[in-house]
Scaffold this motif. Sequence first.
Motif, short mmCIF file in Angstrom:
data_model
loop_
_atom_site.label_atom_id
_atom_site.label_comp_id
_atom_site.label_asym_id
_atom_site.label_seq_id
_atom_site.Cartn_x
_atom_site.Cartn_y
_atom_site.Cartn_z
N THR A 98 0.82 -1.21 0.00
CA THR A 98 0.00 0.00 0.00
C THR A 98 0.86 1.25 0.00
OG1 THR A 98 -1.69 -1.22 1.23
CG2 THR A 98 -1.89 1.17 1.18
N VAL A 99 1.92 1.25 0.81
CA VAL A 99 2.84 2.39 0.82
C VAL A 99 3.49 2.56 -0.54
CG1 VAL A 99 4.98 3.29 1.79
CG2 VAL A 99 3.30 2.20 3.28
N THR A 100 3.99 1.48 -1.09
CA THR A 100 4.74 1.55 -2.34
C THR A 100 3.85 1.98 -3.50
OG1 THR A 100 6.10 -0.25 -1.48
CG2 THR A 100 6.36 0.28 -3.80
N LEU A 101 2.63 1.49 -3.52
CA LEU A 101 1.68 1.92 -4.54
C LEU A 101 1.41 3.42 -4.43
CD1 LEU A 101 -0.78 -1.07 -4.18
CD2 LEU A 101 0.42 -0.49 -6.31
N GLY A 102 1.28 3.89 -3.21
CA GLY A 102 1.03 5.31 -2.99
C GLY A 102 2.18 6.20 -3.41
N LEU A 103 3.38 5.61 -3.49
CA LEU A 103 4.55 6.36 -3.93
C LEU A 103 4.81 6.21 -5.43
CD1 LEU A 103 6.85 5.64 -0.85
CD2 LEU A 103 5.76 7.81 -1.47
N GLY A 104 3.83 5.61 -6.11
CA GLY A 104 3.87 5.64 -7.56
C GLY A 104 4.35 4.40 -8.28
N VAL A 105 4.61 3.31 -7.58
CA VAL A 105 5.06 2.09 -8.24
C VAL A 105 3.84 1.33 -8.75
CG1 VAL A 105 6.38 -0.05 -7.98
CG2 VAL A 105 7.08 2.01 -6.74
N PRO A 106 3.83 0.87 -10.01
CA PRO A 106 2.66 0.18 -10.57
C PRO A 106 2.36 -1.14 -9.85
CG PRO A 106 4.14 0.91 -12.31
CD PRO A 106 4.87 1.10 -11.02
N VAL A 107 1.09 -1.55 -9.93
CA VAL A 107 0.63 -2.75 -9.23
C VAL A 107 1.43 -3.98 -9.63
CG1 VAL A 107 -1.34 -4.29 -8.89
CG2 VAL A 107 -1.69 -1.82 -8.97
N ALA A 108 1.61 -4.21 -10.92
CA ALA A 108 2.31 -5.40 -11.40
C ALA A 108 3.75 -5.43 -10.87
CB ALA A 108 2.30 -5.45 -12.91
N GLU A 109 4.39 -4.27 -10.82
CA GLU A 109 5.77 -4.21 -10.34
C GLU A 109 5.83 -4.46 -8.83
OE1 GLU A 109 9.85 -3.94 -10.42
OE2 GLU A 109 8.41 -4.19 -12.07
N VAL A 110 4.87 -3.93 -8.10
CA VAL A 110 4.82 -4.19 -6.66
C VAL A 110 4.67 -5.69 -6.40
CG1 VAL A 110 3.44 -3.87 -4.56
CG2 VAL A 110 3.94 -1.92 -6.03
N ALA A 111 3.79 -6.35 -7.15
CA ALA A 111 3.60 -7.79 -6.98
C ALA A 111 4.87 -8.56 -7.29
CB ALA A 111 2.46 -8.27 -7.89
N THR A 112 5.58 -8.16 -8.32
CA THR A 112 6.84 -8.83 -8.67
C THR A 112 7.87 -8.67 -7.57
OG1 THR A 112 6.45 -8.51 -11.04
CG2 THR A 112 8.73 -8.86 -10.34
N ARG A 113 7.98 -7.47 -7.03
CA ARG A 113 8.96 -7.22 -5.97
C ARG A 113 8.60 -7.94 -4.68
NH1 ARG A 113 9.97 -0.71 -6.85
NH2 ARG A 113 10.48 -0.83 -9.08
N LEU A 114 7.30 -7.97 -4.34
CA LEU A 114 6.87 -8.71 -3.16
C LEU A 114 7.22 -10.19 -3.29
CD1 LEU A 114 3.32 -7.44 -2.10
CD2 LEU A 114 5.41 -7.42 -0.72
N SER A 115 7.06 -10.72 -4.48
CA SER A 115 7.30 -12.15 -4.70
C SER A 115 8.77 -12.51 -4.61
CB SER A 115 6.74 -12.56 -6.06
OG SER A 115 5.33 -12.40 -6.11
N SER A 116 9.64 -11.54 -4.75
CA SER A 116 11.07 -11.83 -4.68
C SER A 116 11.69 -11.36 -3.36
CB SER A 116 11.81 -11.16 -5.84
OG SER A 116 11.66 -9.76 -5.80
N ALA A 117 10.92 -10.68 -2.50
CA ALA A 117 11.45 -10.17 -1.24
C ALA A 117 11.76 -11.32 -0.27
CB ALA A 117 10.44 -9.22 -0.60
N THR A 118 12.83 -11.16 0.48
CA THR A 118 13.30 -12.20 1.39
C THR A 118 13.43 -11.65 2.81
OG1 THR A 118 15.60 -11.63 0.86
CG2 THR A 118 14.56 -13.40 -0.44
N PRO A 119 13.50 -12.53 3.82
CA PRO A 119 13.71 -12.06 5.19
C PRO A 119 15.05 -11.33 5.30
CG PRO A 119 13.02 -14.36 5.16
CD PRO A 119 13.34 -13.99 3.75
N ARG A 120 15.07 -10.23 6.07
CA ARG A 120 16.29 -9.44 6.18
C ARG A 120 16.80 -9.29 7.62
NH1 ARG A 120 17.51 -6.37 1.50
NH2 ARG A 120 17.04 -7.79 -0.23
#
Length: 483
Positions: free
Chosen positions: A308-330
């Motif tokens: 929700t934050v990232t979308l509000g900062l202008g990143v497209p939905v499809a790109e947000v989904a792609t990045r979420l799917s590749s995010a790992t524990p940090r």
Amino acid sequence: MIELTATQVAAATGGRLHADPDVTVTGAVIVDSRQAGPGALFVALPGDRVDGHDFAASAVESGATLVLAARELDGLPTVVVDDPQAALGELARYVLAAARDRADGIVPKVVAVTGSVGKTTTKDLLGQLLGPEVDEGAIVVTKGSLNNEIGLPLTVLRVTTATRYLVLEMGADRVGNIAYLTRIAPPDVGVVLSVGVAHVGIFGSVEAIAKAKAEMVSGVVDGGSVVLNADDLRVAAMAGQVAPGTSVRTFGTIPSADVRAEDILIDAAGRASFTLAVRPGQADEQRADVTLQLVGPHHVNNALAAATVTLGLGVPVAEVATRLSSATPRSPHRMAVTERPDGVTVIDDAYNANPDSMKAGLRTLAVVAGRTRRSVAVLGAMLELGDAARAAHDEIGRLVVRLNIKQLIVVGEGAYHIHEGAMQEGSWGSESIFVPDLDAARELLDASLEPGDVVLVKSSLGSGLWALGDHLSLAKTVEDNHK
């Protein structure tokens, strides 16, 4: 760190200068003298066990050019203040305000996250979702859980002239904590994840916890935005406290949420997949598929908050989904999964615990173990629950039985009532075992774990089970490497 002269440090903190006015801080701001390097500013914090003033000379010998202290220090370049911790906050506020007031170049946007559970995972996800949008080094994210009156200013002071995003975790154990932190770093985007019972022993009530978390809503900058969990009634109610001109965006699984997870599925490894559904105002909804790498169904809401934050900062939905799917524990000790060579799976979630996160961890253990593997829960005390502690621990023990966890090992006197609850709920024989300390738990687990077992280790940080998590994650690998 943005370069500052000793004169600027004194002005920002209201301190008295006992140094060459032109001495310049070009390195990190630190509170641990062992981290001192060229150009550092060492903040001498007094403490119950050690006094930072005793280590100031060592910090200067290692390259620190200035010390922020409560008294003059012979021969050391010092800015003297009444309260070094408060001065640290003032210095951070000054540096961030200066960065935001720049007439040219990059102005950092501040994203702040609070909530009873999920803060660290959400800010780690934000760091990954926002990171690809900026040049290397242009995003500053809270390390670990440095989310209090000391850790947050230290994070803010990592800002440079290249910083585009500052992602902050804000914790609270008293009413007023979040208000103080947002005065240091007023968020452009403020996120509230949940209101639970963490620290209820200090707060006194869940209502007081909700009041503290709501300080985020009033702490955002004029014209900023607030991101709220629509699934949590206490959080959703905070929309009524938003100032005029502040926008509100909600996330959750209920149909009315602006950003939702639909068709949630959990695989055998405990990882969630779902459809990310976004309502962008009056237009048609947008959808994209997400498969998380994080273990635990509870991470769906953390992912939605970050999205929700990232979308509000202008990143497209499809790109947000792609990045979420590749995010790992940090961050360590937070649902960190180790597959040992002997076939034992260790889920180390021992950094912190409260009743809500303990329940989430146990449900994840049940999912990962499934019907074919033995589930083992190694649980320590949940701290800062006050008068609610006995009932809360008892409830966890009963949940272990209801989830059909095969083996419960309760570690330490503070957690005893987990064992008691399990026995009252129907555990018998050796299904629930109480051990007095970490050594006894380590000895028992080393002797009893079998190939195929799934082990959850969870407790509050002060209970110390993180050391057991490290041992279980490394023990068999080390043993095999020495054969």
